[in-house]
Motif scaffolding. Structure first.
Motif, PDB file in Angstrom:
ATOM      1  N   GLU A  82      70.375 -57.037  -3.592  1.00  0.00           N
ATOM      2  CA  GLU A  82      71.797 -57.346  -3.524  1.00  0.00           C
ATOM      3  C   GLU A  82      72.628 -56.069  -3.378  1.00  0.00           C
ATOM      4  O   GLU A  82      73.658 -56.060  -2.684  1.00  0.00           O
ATOM      5  CB  GLU A  82      72.219 -58.131  -4.760  1.00  0.00           C
ATOM      6  CG  GLU A  82      71.557 -59.504  -4.847  1.00  0.00           C
ATOM      7  CD  GLU A  82      72.024 -60.306  -6.038  1.00  0.00           C
ATOM      8  OE1 GLU A  82      73.158 -60.819  -6.000  1.00  0.00           O
ATOM      9  OE2 GLU A  82      71.256 -60.419  -7.020  1.00  0.00           O
ATOM     10  N   THR A  83      72.180 -54.999  -4.011  1.00  0.00           N
ATOM     11  CA  THR A  83      72.873 -53.713  -3.864  1.00  0.00           C
ATOM     12  C   THR A  83      72.793 -53.215  -2.430  1.00  0.00           C
ATOM     13  O   THR A  83      73.785 -52.703  -1.875  1.00  0.00           O
ATOM     14  CB  THR A  83      72.258 -52.668  -4.813  1.00  0.00           C
ATOM     15  OG1 THR A  83      72.398 -53.124  -6.166  1.00  0.00           O
ATOM     16  CG2 THR A  83      72.938 -51.325  -4.664  1.00  0.00           C
ATOM     17  N   LYS A  84      71.631 -53.384  -1.801  1.00  0.00           N
ATOM     18  CA  LYS A  84      71.474 -52.984  -0.398  1.00  0.00           C
ATOM     19  C   LYS A  84      72.410 -53.792   0.503  1.00  0.00           C
ATOM     20  O   LYS A  84      73.027 -53.250   1.428  1.00  0.00           O
ATOM     21  CB  LYS A  84      70.018 -53.177   0.045  1.00  0.00           C
ATOM     22  CG  LYS A  84      69.033 -52.157  -0.502  1.00  0.00           C
ATOM     23  CD  LYS A  84      67.607 -52.544  -0.115  1.00  0.00           C
ATOM     24  CE  LYS A  84      66.570 -51.575  -0.669  1.00  0.00           C
ATOM     25  NZ  LYS A  84      66.544 -50.305   0.070  1.00  0.00           N
ATOM     26  N   GLU A  85      72.514 -55.091   0.229  1.00  0.00           N
ATOM     27  CA  GLU A  85      73.438 -55.918   1.010  1.00  0.00           C
ATOM     28  C   GLU A  85      74.880 -55.433   0.831  1.00  0.00           C
ATOM     29  O   GLU A  85      75.648 -55.363   1.797  1.00  0.00           O
ATOM     30  CB  GLU A  85      73.319 -57.379   0.577  1.00  0.00           C
ATOM     31  CG  GLU A  85      72.035 -58.064   1.007  1.00  0.00           C
ATOM     32  CD  GLU A  85      71.946 -59.490   0.495  1.00  0.00           C
ATOM     33  OE1 GLU A  85      71.289 -60.304   1.164  1.00  0.00           O
ATOM     34  OE2 GLU A  85      72.526 -59.781  -0.581  1.00  0.00           O
ATOM     35  N   ALA A  86      75.228 -55.116  -0.410  1.00  0.00           N
ATOM     36  CA  ALA A  86      76.584 -54.622  -0.686  1.00  0.00           C
ATOM     37  C   ALA A  86      76.846 -53.299   0.032  1.00  0.00           C
ATOM     38  O   ALA A  86      77.961 -53.050   0.520  1.00  0.00           O
ATOM     39  CB  ALA A  86      76.788 -54.470  -2.189  1.00  0.00           C
ATOM     40  N   ASP A  87      75.834 -52.449   0.109  1.00  0.00           N
ATOM     41  CA  ASP A  87      75.977 -51.175   0.821  1.00  0.00           C
ATOM     42  C   ASP A  87      76.229 -51.406   2.304  1.00  0.00           C
ATOM     43  O   ASP A  87      77.057 -50.715   2.930  1.00  0.00           O
ATOM     44  CB  ASP A  87      74.728 -50.319   0.633  1.00  0.00           C
ATOM     45  CG  ASP A  87      74.606 -49.759  -0.783  1.00  0.00           C
ATOM     46  OD1 ASP A  87      75.621 -49.752  -1.512  1.00  0.00           O
ATOM     47  OD2 ASP A  87      73.485 -49.337  -1.159  1.00  0.00           O
ATOM     48  N   ILE A  88      75.488 -52.371   2.882  1.00  0.00           N
ATOM     49  CA  ILE A  88      75.705 -52.687   4.299  1.00  0.00           C
ATOM     50  C   ILE A  88      77.126 -53.201   4.500  1.00  0.00           C
ATOM     51  O   ILE A  88      77.820 -52.815   5.454  1.00  0.00           O
ATOM     52  CB  ILE A  88      74.679 -53.736   4.781  1.00  0.00           C
ATOM     53  CG1 ILE A  88      73.257 -53.174   4.735  1.00  0.00           C
ATOM     54  CG2 ILE A  88      75.011 -54.184   6.207  1.00  0.00           C
ATOM     55  CD1 ILE A  88      72.177 -54.198   5.042  1.00  0.00           C
ATOM     56  N   LYS A  89      77.570 -54.062   3.585  1.00  0.00           N
ATOM     57  CA  LYS A  89      78.930 -54.614   3.688  1.00  0.00           C
ATOM     58  C   LYS A  89      79.978 -53.510   3.612  1.00  0.00           C
ATOM     59  O   LYS A  89      80.976 -53.536   4.343  1.00  0.00           O
ATOM     60  CB  LYS A  89      79.143 -55.640   2.578  1.00  0.00           C
ATOM     61  CG  LYS A  89      80.466 -56.374   2.667  1.00  0.00           C
ATOM     62  CD  LYS A  89      80.540 -57.476   1.623  1.00  0.00           C
ATOM     63  CE  LYS A  89      81.825 -58.281   1.759  1.00  0.00           C
ATOM     64  NZ  LYS A  89      81.881 -59.391   0.769  1.00  0.00           N
ATOM     65  N   LYS A  90      79.733 -52.548   2.741  1.00  0.00           N
ATOM     66  CA  LYS A  90      80.682 -51.439   2.587  1.00  0.00           C
ATOM     67  C   LYS A  90      80.798 -50.635   3.873  1.00  0.00           C
ATOM     68  O   LYS A  90      81.892 -50.187   4.250  1.00  0.00           O
ATOM     69  CB  LYS A  90      80.235 -50.545   1.434  1.00  0.00           C
ATOM     70  CG  LYS A  90      81.197 -49.417   1.113  1.00  0.00           C
ATOM     71  CD  LYS A  90      80.733 -48.627  -0.094  1.00  0.00           C
ATOM     72  CE  LYS A  90      81.686 -47.490  -0.426  1.00  0.00           C
ATOM     73  NZ  LYS A  90      81.221 -46.723  -1.613  1.00  0.00           N
ATOM     74  N   GLN A  91      79.676 -50.447   4.555  1.00  0.00           N
ATOM     75  CA  GLN A  91      79.665 -49.606   5.750  1.00  0.00           C
ATOM     76  C   GLN A  91      79.926 -50.376   7.038  1.00  0.00           C
ATOM     77  O   GLN A  91      80.449 -49.815   8.010  1.00  0.00           O
ATOM     78  CB  GLN A  91      78.315 -48.891   5.858  1.00  0.00           C
ATOM     79  CG  GLN A  91      78.024 -47.938   4.705  1.00  0.00           C
ATOM     80  CD  GLN A  91      76.689 -47.234   4.885  1.00  0.00           C
ATOM     81  OE1 GLN A  91      76.410 -46.633   5.910  1.00  0.00           O
ATOM     82  NE2 GLN A  91      75.853 -47.297   3.847  1.00  0.00           N
ATOM     83  N   HIS A  92      79.547 -51.663   7.039  1.00  0.00           N
ATOM     84  CA  HIS A  92      79.584 -52.413   8.305  1.00  0.00           C
ATOM     85  C   HIS A  92      80.270 -53.767   8.186  1.00  0.00           C
ATOM     86  O   HIS A  92      80.166 -54.585   9.114  1.00  0.00           O
ATOM     87  CB  HIS A  92      78.162 -52.622   8.827  1.00  0.00           C
ATOM     88  CG  HIS A  92      77.398 -51.361   9.062  1.00  0.00           C
ATOM     89  ND1 HIS A  92      77.607 -50.559  10.164  1.00  0.00           N
ATOM     90  CD2 HIS A  92      76.441 -50.737   8.314  1.00  0.00           C
ATOM     91  CE1 HIS A  92      76.798 -49.510  10.103  1.00  0.00           C
ATOM     92  NE2 HIS A  92      76.085 -49.587   8.990  1.00  0.00           N
ATOM     93  N   GLY A  93      80.947 -54.008   7.063  1.00  0.00           N
ATOM     94  CA  GLY A  93      81.608 -55.291   6.880  1.00  0.00           C
ATOM     95  C   GLY A  93      82.540 -55.628   8.034  1.00  0.00           C
ATOM     96  O   GLY A  93      83.299 -54.782   8.494  1.00  0.00           O
ATOM     97  N   GLY A  94      82.442 -56.858   8.536  1.00  0.00           N
ATOM     98  CA  GLY A  94      83.277 -57.293   9.647  1.00  0.00           C
ATOM     99  C   GLY A  94      82.647 -57.114  11.007  1.00  0.00           C
ATOM    100  O   GLY A  94      83.154 -57.653  12.001  1.00  0.00           O
ATOM    101  N   GLU A  95      81.554 -56.375  11.069  1.00  0.00           N
ATOM    102  CA  GLU A  95      80.870 -56.206  12.353  1.00  0.00           C
ATOM    103  C   GLU A  95      80.127 -57.499  12.711  1.00  0.00           C
ATOM    104  O   GLU A  95      79.828 -58.328  11.857  1.00  0.00           O
ATOM    105  CB  GLU A  95      79.908 -55.025  12.293  1.00  0.00           C
ATOM    106  CG  GLU A  95      80.635 -53.693  12.152  1.00  0.00           C
ATOM    107  CD  GLU A  95      79.692 -52.503  12.121  1.00  0.00           C
ATOM    108  OE1 GLU A  95      78.466 -52.704  12.258  1.00  0.00           O
ATOM    109  OE2 GLU A  95      80.175 -51.365  11.944  1.00  0.00           O
TER     110      GLU A  95
END
Length: 313
Positions: free
Chosen positions: A189-202
């Motif tokens: 879940e932390t990895k998913e959150a990291d992706i969201k932080k960097q790429h959210g909305g893509e």
């Protein structure tokens, strides 16, 4: 085209026994998680039947050597959208104390076989019901709940409770193992959150809804026309117009990655994959059953990492 397990499970009953056509698998295989043959259950272990080796592996993480698991669908090399269950599956279900199915129309053959096997005392865990997820208004339920880590944590608790009921002396062990397993979901879940932080909305593209719980948790939007992914999941042909709209996502570089179901490829999904590669868009394959040599946690870690790599960390 293959027939999806999500809504299309045809049952055929022969005089010799039970032969069911159902979704997502190949030849029956017994075992803990990855499909290795299970030893005959003894009085000292809890006999468990899981509809797929995904749930079989989770049961193994929680039950350890105190469970004997039969995973009905376990071959990652076959198209998971057609499955022929047999009398061995029926026998295993008739003896199971705990049964875990996905639900949501994905593996209805379990319910039919349980009824035929006259085993009303089996503790049945339905993953979709545990998840609490329902179909969106005007849409269809995404039944691939094993890609949703909060749901998997709930399922782990249900498994521990069911095993504890079947083997009260080991209940504390099952609960402890479930807590250990759930703790290992947190980094995912932390990895998913990291992706969201960097790429959210893509934006990304898919071929089927299989990975959507993961990609949505990562903050990514799916731009694939719903008509395309629904047709592929249903085993139907995609109209030329919708196919061209889908291919344009890649030729026009409107998406950052293609996340596709590698177990249900066909001519139309192959065109999508080819279009992505031709445009230099990363392709992330996902599956519905455990790859050989992987457990659930290792498999999902690889999936999330592959998604992060495709988007660019």
């Amino acid at each position: 085209m293959p027939v999806s397990p999500s809504r299309r499970l045809a049952a055929l009953i022969s005089g010799a026994g039970l032969a069911l056509l159902a979704g997502c698998g190949s030849s029956p295989d017994s075992g803990s998680g990855g499909g290795a043959s299970a030893s005959p259950a003894s009085d000292s272990v809890v006999p468990v039947v899981a509809s797929t080796n995904v749930y079989g592996d989770i049961v193994k993480q929680i039950g350890g050597d105190k469970v004997d698991i039969t995973s009905i669908i376990s071959d990652p090399d076959q198209d998971p959208h057609s499955y022929e269950a047999n009398t061995q599956n029926q026998l295993a279900l008739s003896k199971a104390k705990v049964v875990i199915e996905n639900g949501g129309g994905y593996d209805d053959f379990i319910d039919r076989m349980l009824k035929s096997g006259n085993n009303p005392s089996a503790e049945l865990i339905n993953a979709v019901k545990v998840s609490g997820k329902t179909a969106p208004k005007g849409g269809e339920l995404n039944e691939h709940v094993w890609y949703d880590f909060p749901t998997v944590a709930k399922i782990a608790d249900q498994i521990a409770a069911a095993l504890g009921k079947a083997d009260p002396a080991s209940a504390a062990t099952f609960t402890k193992n479930a807590e250990t397993f759930k703790a290992k979901l947190t980094p995912l879940e932390t990895k998913e959150a990291d992706i969201k932080k960097q790429h959210g909305g893509e934006a990304i593209g898919i071929t089927e809804p299989v990975p959507l719980y993961m990609t949505e948790a990562a903050g990514l939007g799916n731009k694939t026309p719903e008509e395309f992914s629904e047709a592929i999941e249903e085993g139907d042909d995609v109209s030329p117009k919708i196919l061209q709209e889908t291919l344009a996502l890649y030729s026009g570089k409107q998406v950052k990655a293609l996340v596709y179901n590698a177990q249900t490829s066909g001519p139309q999904t192959q065109k999508v994959e080819d279009a992505a590669k031709a445009a230099g868009i990363p392709v992330v394959p996902v599956t519905e059953t455990l790859p050989k040599g992987k457990d659930y946690l290792g498999w999902m870690t690889a999936n999330v990492d592959a998604l992060a790599d495709a988007l660019g960390k």
